[in-house]
Design a protein around this motif. Structure first.
Motif, mmCIF file in Angstrom:
data_model
loop_
_atom_site.group_PDB
_atom_site.id
_atom_site.type_symbol
_atom_site.label_atom_id
_atom_site.label_comp_id
_atom_site.label_asym_id
_atom_site.label_seq_id
_atom_site.Cartn_x
_atom_site.Cartn_y
_atom_site.Cartn_z
ATOM 1 N N GLN A 256 4.379 57.373 74.712
ATOM 2 C CA GLN A 256 4.452 58.578 75.537
ATOM 3 C C GLN A 256 5.542 59.493 74.986
ATOM 4 O OE1 GLN A 256 5.652 57.992 79.649
ATOM 5 N NE2 GLN A 256 4.216 59.566 80.346
ATOM 6 N N ILE A 257 5.179 60.752 74.771
ATOM 7 C CA ILE A 257 6.141 61.713 74.227
ATOM 8 C C ILE A 257 6.133 62.977 75.093
ATOM 9 C CG2 ILE A 257 5.880 60.884 71.855
ATOM 10 C CD1 ILE A 257 4.128 63.336 71.296
ATOM 11 N N ALA A 258 7.124 63.801 74.882
ATOM 12 C CA ALA A 258 7.214 65.070 75.615
ATOM 13 C C ALA A 258 7.833 66.125 74.705
ATOM 14 C CB ALA A 258 8.037 64.907 76.886
ATOM 15 N N TYR A 259 7.460 67.360 74.973
ATOM 16 C CA TYR A 259 8.069 68.484 74.274
ATOM 17 C C TYR A 259 9.099 69.131 75.207
ATOM 18 C CZ TYR A 259 4.476 67.988 70.718
ATOM 19 O OH TYR A 259 3.673 67.509 69.708
ATOM 20 N N VAL A 260 10.284 69.359 74.657
ATOM 21 C CA VAL A 260 11.412 69.813 75.466
ATOM 22 C C VAL A 260 11.865 71.192 74.998
ATOM 23 C CG1 VAL A 260 13.782 69.320 76.187
ATOM 24 C CG2 VAL A 260 12.155 67.433 75.836
ATOM 25 N N LYS A 261 11.933 72.114 75.916
ATOM 26 C CA LYS A 261 12.456 73.448 75.619
ATOM 27 C C LYS A 261 13.978 73.419 75.724
ATOM 28 C CE LYS A 261 12.417 78.252 77.182
ATOM 29 N NZ LYS A 261 11.896 79.207 78.200
ATOM 30 N N PRO A 262 14.705 73.737 74.635
ATOM 31 C CA PRO A 262 16.172 73.697 74.697
ATOM 32 C C PRO A 262 16.710 74.676 75.744
ATOM 33 C CG PRO A 262 15.417 73.800 72.418
ATOM 34 C CD PRO A 262 14.213 74.062 73.284
ATOM 35 N N SER A 263 17.738 74.260 76.448
ATOM 36 C CA SER A 263 18.354 75.129 77.461
ATOM 37 C C SER A 263 19.157 76.251 76.823
ATOM 38 C CB SER A 263 19.257 74.296 78.375
ATOM 39 O OG SER A 263 18.509 73.333 79.081
ATOM 40 N N ALA A 264 19.785 75.965 75.683
ATOM 41 C CA ALA A 264 20.624 76.951 75.007
ATOM 42 C C ALA A 264 19.853 77.625 73.874
ATOM 43 C CB ALA A 264 21.889 76.290 74.472
ATOM 44 N N ASP A 265 20.159 78.880 73.651
ATOM 45 C CA ASP A 265 19.547 79.640 72.566
ATOM 46 C C ASP A 265 20.374 79.432 71.306
ATOM 47 O OD1 ASP A 265 18.288 81.380 70.890
ATOM 48 O OD2 ASP A 265 18.738 83.192 72.042
ATOM 49 N N VAL A 266 19.853 78.628 70.367
ATOM 50 C CA VAL A 266 20.625 78.286 69.166
ATOM 51 C C VAL A 266 20.622 79.416 68.140
ATOM 52 C CG1 VAL A 266 20.241 75.819 69.449
ATOM 53 C CG2 VAL A 266 18.621 77.166 68.085
#
Length: 291
Positions: A256-266
Motif C-alpha cells: 500500500q502506497i500513498a502520494y503526499v503533497k508537501p506542506s512547504a513550498d521548496v
C-alpha cells in the motif's frame, strides 16, 4: 507763387477732401456696399485665401508638433512615475511577504519546545541540482550538524546534507530517495493509532512525495496529515511533512502506497529553521539560566 504750384496744391487739397469724404461714407452703417467696396473686399478676401491659407496651415503644423512634443514629454514623465510606483509597490509587497514569513517562523519557533531552533537564511541554490539543494548561512560555528531537519513555518523541507564552518547545504525533499527515507506517521482521526510508513522518494511528474506503508490500512482519509515519527534517530518527532493526496498500491498490488503533497513550498525559500535534534532537558535549561 506760380500757376503750376497753385494747381498742384489745389489738386492735393481736393484729393484730401474726397478721401475724407470716402472714409466717412464707408464707415457709416449701411446695408449694402458700393461696387468699389465690394471689389476691394473680394480682392482682399481672395488675397487672404490664396496667400494666408498656407501660412495658417504651417502655423497649425508647428502648433501640432509642439503639442506632440508636450504629449511625448508628459508620457515619458508618466512612464517614469509609473515605473517608480511599480518598483515601490513591488518592494512593499516583498517586505510584507518577508514580514509575514518572519512572523510565521517566530510562531513556529515558539512551538518547538523540545529542540533548539537555529534560524537561517537561504543564500544560494546549487547550480547542478537547482531544485534539490540550497545553501544556508549557518554552519558548524552555529551548531549545525549533518542530517539535522530543516523546516519552514509550513512544514519540513529537507535535511542538512553537509556543513562548513559558516554555511551548510540542504538536501530538499524533492531530492530524497530510498537512501534518505523518512520514518513517518499518518494521522487517522477515527482511531487511536496512526498509520506508519516511510517516505521513499519524490515523484517529479506529480510533484509529490511517495509514501510506502509498513502495513495495510483501511480508510486512510485524503488530506490526512503526514508527520515525522521520530524513529531512526535522525528526524525529530512531530514535524509536519505533507498531506495524503491519493492512496493506492504499487505496481505489483502487494504494498500500500500513498502520494503526499508537501506542506512547504521548496521552490520559494528565503528563511528557514534548522532543528537541533539534541533534546534540551530541564536541567540544562536551569543550568543555562544560572550562568
Amino acid at each position: 507763387m506760380s500757376f503750376f504750384r497753385r494747381k498742384r496744391l489745389f489738386t492735393i487739397l481736393l484729393s484730401l477732401v474726397i478721401l475724407v469724404g470716402l472714409i466717412g461714407f464707408t464707415i457709416r452703417d449701411r446695408e449694402e456696399l458700393s461696387s468699389v467696396e465690394e471689389f476691394i473686399q473680394d480682392t482682399v478676401g481672395s488675397f487672404q485665401n490664396v496667400f494666408l491659407r498656407p501660412v495658417y496651415y504651417v502655423v497649425g503644423v508647428v502648433n501640432s508638433i509642439d503639442e506632440m512634443k508636450n504629449v511625448y514629454e508628459e508620457n515619458r514623465v508618466l512612464k517614469e512615475n509609473l515605473s517608480t510606483y511599480q518598483q515601490k509597490l513591488y518592494e512593499i509587497q516583498e517586505l510584507t511577504k518577508e514580514n509575514e514569513e518572519f512572523r510565521a517562523l517566530l510562531d513556529k519557533t515558539e512551538t518547538i519546545t523540545d529542540y533548539r531552533p537555529i534560524q537561517a537564511t537561504v543564500i544560494a541554490r546549487s547550480p547542478e541540482d537547482w531544485f534539490e539543494q540550497i545553501t544556508l548561512n549557518r554552519g558548524k560555528q552555529h551548531g549545525v550538524e549533518k542530517d539535522m531537519a530543516v523546516i519552514t513555518a509550513n512544514g519540513m523541507i529537507g535535511k542538512i546534507q553537509s556543513t562548513a564552518q559558516f554555511s551548510s547545504t540542504v538536501l530538499l525533499l524533492n531530492g530524497f530517495d530510498r537512501s534518505n527515507r523518512i520514518s513517518v506517521n499518518v494521522d487517522l482521526p477515527e482511531t487511536d493509532n496512526d498509520a506508519r510508513g516511510f517516505i521513499l522518494g519524490y515523484d517529479a511528474e506529480r510533484q509529490q512525495l511517495l509514501l510506502e506503508f509498513t502495513d495495510s490500512y483501511e480508510d486512510i482519509p485524503l488530506e490526512a496529515t503526514v508527520f515525522s515519527s521520530g524513529l531512526g534517530g535522525v528526524f525529530p518527532k512531530g514535524l509536519e511533512i505533507g498531506s495524503i493526496e491519493e492512496v493506492t498500491t504499487d505496481q505489483y498490488g502487494l504494498t500500500q502506497i500513498a502520494y503526499v503533497k508537501p506542506s512547504a513550498d521548496v521552490e520559494n525559500l528565503n528563511h528557514v529553521i534548522i532543528v537541533d535534534r539534541t533534546l534540551t532537558t530541564r536541567d540544562e535549561i536551569v543550568e543555562g539560566e544560572s550562568e
